[in-house]
Design a protein around this motif. Structure first.
Motif, mmCIF file in Angstrom:
data_model
loop_
_atom_site.group_PDB
_atom_site.id
_atom_site.type_symbol
_atom_site.label_atom_id
_atom_site.label_comp_id
_atom_site.label_asym_id
_atom_site.label_seq_id
_atom_site.Cartn_x
_atom_site.Cartn_y
_atom_site.Cartn_z
ATOM 1 N N ARG A 165 -1.013 -24.906 13.642
ATOM 2 C CA ARG A 165 0.072 -24.194 14.989
ATOM 3 C C ARG A 165 1.302 -24.602 14.481
ATOM 4 N NH1 ARG A 165 -3.308 -20.059 17.099
ATOM 5 N NH2 ARG A 165 -5.885 -20.892 17.618
ATOM 6 N N ARG A 174 -8.222 -16.942 10.914
ATOM 7 C CA ARG A 174 -8.296 -16.694 11.740
ATOM 8 C C ARG A 174 -8.208 -15.602 12.350
ATOM 9 N NH1 ARG A 174 -2.681 -18.480 15.216
ATOM 10 N NH2 ARG A 174 -0.963 -17.698 13.731
ATOM 11 N N ARG A 175 -8.906 -14.898 13.155
ATOM 12 C CA ARG A 175 -8.315 -13.837 14.201
ATOM 13 C C ARG A 175 -7.042 -13.618 14.420
ATOM 14 N NH1 ARG A 175 -13.051 -10.477 13.892
ATOM 15 N NH2 ARG A 175 -14.991 -11.100 13.593
ATOM 16 N N ASP A 176 -6.164 -12.391 13.928
ATOM 17 C CA ASP A 176 -4.881 -11.609 14.592
ATOM 18 C C ASP A 176 -5.098 -10.518 14.807
ATOM 19 O OD1 ASP A 176 -2.489 -11.684 14.799
ATOM 20 O OD2 ASP A 176 -1.969 -12.959 13.066
ATOM 21 N N ALA A 196 -2.640 -9.126 15.810
ATOM 22 C CA ALA A 196 -1.014 -8.335 15.242
ATOM 23 C C ALA A 196 -1.256 -8.598 13.891
ATOM 24 C CB ALA A 196 0.134 -9.734 16.024
ATOM 25 N N ALA A 197 -2.031 -8.770 13.140
ATOM 26 C CA ALA A 197 -1.981 -8.371 11.622
ATOM 27 C C ALA A 197 -2.961 -7.238 11.494
ATOM 28 C CB ALA A 197 -2.825 -9.403 10.913
ATOM 29 N N TRP A 226 -6.665 -10.386 10.317
ATOM 30 C CA TRP A 226 -7.081 -11.422 10.453
ATOM 31 C C TRP A 226 -5.882 -12.258 9.288
ATOM 32 C CZ3 TRP A 226 -11.662 -14.308 11.091
ATOM 33 C CH2 TRP A 226 -12.736 -13.119 11.371
ATOM 34 N N SER A 227 -5.477 -13.490 9.893
ATOM 35 C CA SER A 227 -3.937 -13.876 9.091
ATOM 36 C C SER A 227 -4.808 -15.372 8.407
ATOM 37 C CB SER A 227 -3.242 -13.803 10.227
ATOM 38 O OG SER A 227 -3.153 -14.755 10.893
ATOM 39 N N TRP A 228 -3.682 -15.722 7.713
ATOM 40 C CA TRP A 228 -4.057 -16.864 6.996
ATOM 41 C C TRP A 228 -3.320 -17.979 8.042
ATOM 42 C CZ3 TRP A 228 -7.984 -17.966 4.553
ATOM 43 C CH2 TRP A 228 -8.083 -17.351 3.344
ATOM 44 N N GLN A 229 -3.581 -19.149 8.452
ATOM 45 C CA GLN A 229 -2.944 -19.950 9.224
ATOM 46 C C GLN A 229 -1.812 -20.941 8.226
ATOM 47 O OE1 GLN A 229 -5.421 -21.980 11.975
ATOM 48 N NE2 GLN A 229 -4.110 -21.702 13.680
#
Length: 247
Positions: free
Chosen positions: A37, A148-150, A152-153, A157-160
């Motif tokens: 984060r 993680r689920r995102d 806005a992507a 999904w997107s990579w943290q």
């Protein structure tokens, strides 16, 4: 006690160890910049990352700083640049030396960047799609902690983890900033230097570099353990750590 994770990790990777220490110690699990984060700066720089970690530390007393792999390098740089903030240092399976950038990590970054997130409906799909490039299930599960689920992507999904910067700056991450630290005094606090018996990140050839920067280091090798020693043998890791702490 402050814990710093390795490349592609997150602070929560230390949860099991931290829970065992929380009765006697205040514990802080840090997401390093470019991970979890935490923010994504424009580049990876050890001194800047160390300064960002310092900003999360309590002001009332120096800490016991524990770092694994990349987190171990950050911890060492932090202790050298900000020795008044570190009472004791634990460096887990890493050394203050330059490593070849062409280890396994470029392949992991490429595999994550090439994963077609539009084909992922549930985490099991990502597991299946990543398997050809990363056949080791333990490593694959570790990397997928960053997915993680995102909403806005575009793919949902997107990579943290900041794959672009970590890929570009991997030579920096693999190095040791000796030139930038040339005028810095060695850290004179007690240091526990842990090595995995089946890992090559800590070798006898690296002893001189560790002694130069951390003259009060004590090296302990955990037999039958690889690079991720705190997750492979958590009970042994915890036992050695507690002895160092005097618990």
């Amino acid at each position: 006690m402050v814990f710093l994770h390795g490349l592609f990790g997150q602070g929560k990777n230390w949860t099991g160890i931290a829970k065992q220490l929380a009765e006697r110690h205040r514990v802080l699990l840090v997401d390093l910049p470019h991970h979890g984060r935490s923010p994504w700066p424009e580049r990876f720089d050890f001194a800047e990352v160390a300064a960002q970690v310092v900003a999360t530390l309590p002001d009332d007393e120096p800490v016991t700083l524990v770092g694994h792999s990349l987190g171990g390098k950050v911890a060492m740089v932090l202790a050298l640049l900000h020795p008044e903030r570190v009472a004791r240092l634990v460096v887990a399976d890493i050394s203050p030396v330059d490593y070849e950038a062409s280890r396994e990590f470029p392949g992991y970054i490429e595999a994550m960047r090439d994963l077609d997130l539009t084909q992922v409906e549930r985490r099991a799909d990502a597991e299946r799609l990543l398997e050809p490039a990363v056949p080791d299930p333990v490593v694959r599960s570790f990397l997928l902690q960053n997915l993680r689920r995102d909403a806005a992507a575009p793919a949902g999904w997107s990579w943290q983890v900041n794959l672009e910067v970590l890929d570009r700056d991997l030579p920096v991450i693999s190095s040791w900033p000796a030139d930038e630290l040339a005028a810095v005094a060695p850290y004179d606090g007690p240091v526990l230097w842990l090595a995995g018996g089946r890992s090559d990140y800590v070798r006898p050839a690296y002893d001189a570099a560790m002694d130069r920067w951390f003259p009060r280091n004590r090296k302990v090798t955990l037999k039958d353990t690889g690079h991720w020693l705190h997750s492979e043998r958590p009970e042994l890791f915890l036992e050695v750590l507690k002895r160092f702490l005097g618990d």
